[in-house]
Write an enzyme that holds these catalytic residues in place. Structure first.
Site, PDB file in Angstrom:
ATOM      1  CE  LYS A 172      -3.420   2.911   0.386  1.00  0.00           C
ATOM      2  NZ  LYS A 172      -4.309   3.167   1.509  1.00  0.00           N
ATOM      3  CE  LYS A 240      -1.718   8.107   7.310  1.00  0.00           C
ATOM      4  NZ  LYS A 240      -2.320   6.824   6.876  1.00  0.00           N
TER       5      LYS A 240
END
Lengths: 298, 298
Positions: A172, A240
């Site tokens: 991911k 992030k």
């Protein structure tokens, strides 16, 4: 499918994901720190837990979806956390996008209690969460994956077992970094073309059908041309993810110059107050520097 | 379609493009500096010119497709060049990928003789040239575009009129820069994933279906996994394109940090002797630095 599933974290992603579990007939218990979204799901048939620990004690499969690594770690390993409260034989599964090391720490604590743990971050955004078309990238044991698969199938379409705990996060984060780099291509291409006098809508159409095309362009072009920067997925969250990917690369000794540049450019945009805007707002600092605005004619 | 078309530059692109003109029944005259490919086309029905000037004097529409800006400028503006030799009323059209300024200089010289000029670079590679599915991005007058369009239609599928002379080059160079930036995402993502222990074929499949996907990934993954670095399109030519795009941005005062990084990374690969290899070979320096090879299992 008789196992009771618990879902913690009813945010922009978690709420529609939970709703799809209900629609599929999964017995569901929910918990969220803020109350409004819980009430919606209870009215649709979900049971309500008074705390994360209460949820964990009541469910066979515990799913979580939270924003930041510290949120995930606190929820699983903190006082009255999910790992301590989970019932014997429960399967724990975090679907947030956080780093692989956080997952490995939680998995180790879970293993001490004999509990299986999966990391299963998703791709596809809010629309994929609503349509149950998410891609789900799962790290963990084959037995855990097989047990969770029917639950995942209610929320997503392409469900991949990619390796041991942490592998889902690894895939991911790499996807996010790759997308952020492609975003740079979109920002620079659209601003340069506009400055050079090319109709940006035509440029976007041509590049979409040529070698410079990307999913980032497909997602950004229509929104930028319409000057729509409402999130969706924010620059705060993208940073992030990219920062976690770059940190992972640093840990592995792989240089990622383009990934690091994407991180820096996103930080620049956040520094200009765009952190809460959609990722497409990444174009605004370069537009301002170049003195153009990428806007459709319509 | 009774206008006689001339084609100069029968390289990897020009040869199949010319062949598609013949297949469409266009009366065709060809010229190339090296002789072998000319003979093939003559055997298929093309007329042969003894020089570029002889071709220009015999044709109503002159198409050219050459590697570098200096080649194009010399062909059109040099001694016995196409502009000087062209017959009255001819339409001149360069399909190379060079900078907009070169096109504008040629167009100005052509205009002094009352000749129309188009820049019409293409996208789609050798396979698109062979299949007559090229995208063609055309800069120049509407009248010139309308006149050339039936000729373009024999060589390509998506044919765009994008603005005045130079606009075709502008769009093409931006597309190339955007694709090169996406290439960086592919290189860094595949090397990082492999180093992290993820199966690169599975990673490529997942990212292709997720937000990090791009045409660059689609083109590169299968070739990298099969360790096939035969060109196709070389890193030498990609650097030419990206360097022209970055120079255009410099001239317009638009910073292109990611485009400049792509240029530098391509220069690094060329410095390691990979300039004549396919653009997918861009991955090799990072593989070597990281101590991994991105290879399929099969």
């Amino acid at each position: 499918m008789s196992e009771r599933v618990g879902f913690i974290g009813l945010g922009q992603m978690g709420l529609p994901m939970s709703r799809n579990l209900l629609k599929a007939g999964v017995p569901l218990t929910v918990f969220n720190r803020s109350r409004g979204k819980v009430d919606q799901l209870v009215s649709e048939g979900a049971a309500l837990a008074g705390s994360a620990a209460e949820l964990a004690a009541a469910c066979d499969v515990v799913l979580t979806c939270l924003p930041m690594p510290r949120d995930v770690e606190e929820l699983f390993l903190g006082t009255n956390g999910v790992v301590a409260a989970a019932k014997a034989g429960a399967l724990l599964c975090d679907m947030s996008t956080v780093d692989a090391d956080t997952h490995r720490r939680i998995a180790a604590a879970a293993a001490e209690r004999g509990l299986a743990y999966l990391d299963a971050p998703v791709s596809g955004g809010v629309s994929g969460a609503c349509d149950a078309t998410l891609a789900i990238m799962v790290g963990g044991s084959a037995a855990g994956f097989d047990r969770a698969k029917p639950v995942f199938a209610a929320m997503g379409k392409n469900i991949y077992h990619v390796g041991p705990v942490g592998a889902g996060a690894t895939v991911k984060l790499i996807n996010q970094m790759m997308g952020a780099i492609c975003n740079l291509s979109v920002v620079e291409g659209l601003v340069l073309g506009t400055k050079a006098g090319i109709d940006p809508a035509l440029l976007a159409e041509i590049v979409t059908n040529s070698s410079g095309g990307s999913r980032a362009l497909g997602g950004a072009a229509s929104n930028v041309l319409a000057r729509n920067f409402e999130p969706g997925f924010t620059l705060d969250l993208l940073q992030k993810d990219v920062s976690l990917a770059v940190a992972m690369a640093r840990g592995l000794g792989v240089r990622t110059l383009a990934g690091a540049l994407a991180e820096q450019i996103i930080m620049e945009a956040r520094g200009r107050g765009l952190g809460g805007r959609s990722t497409h707002a990444l174009i605004q600092p370069l537009e301002q520097a170049a003195g153009v605005e990428v806007r459709g004619k319509g």
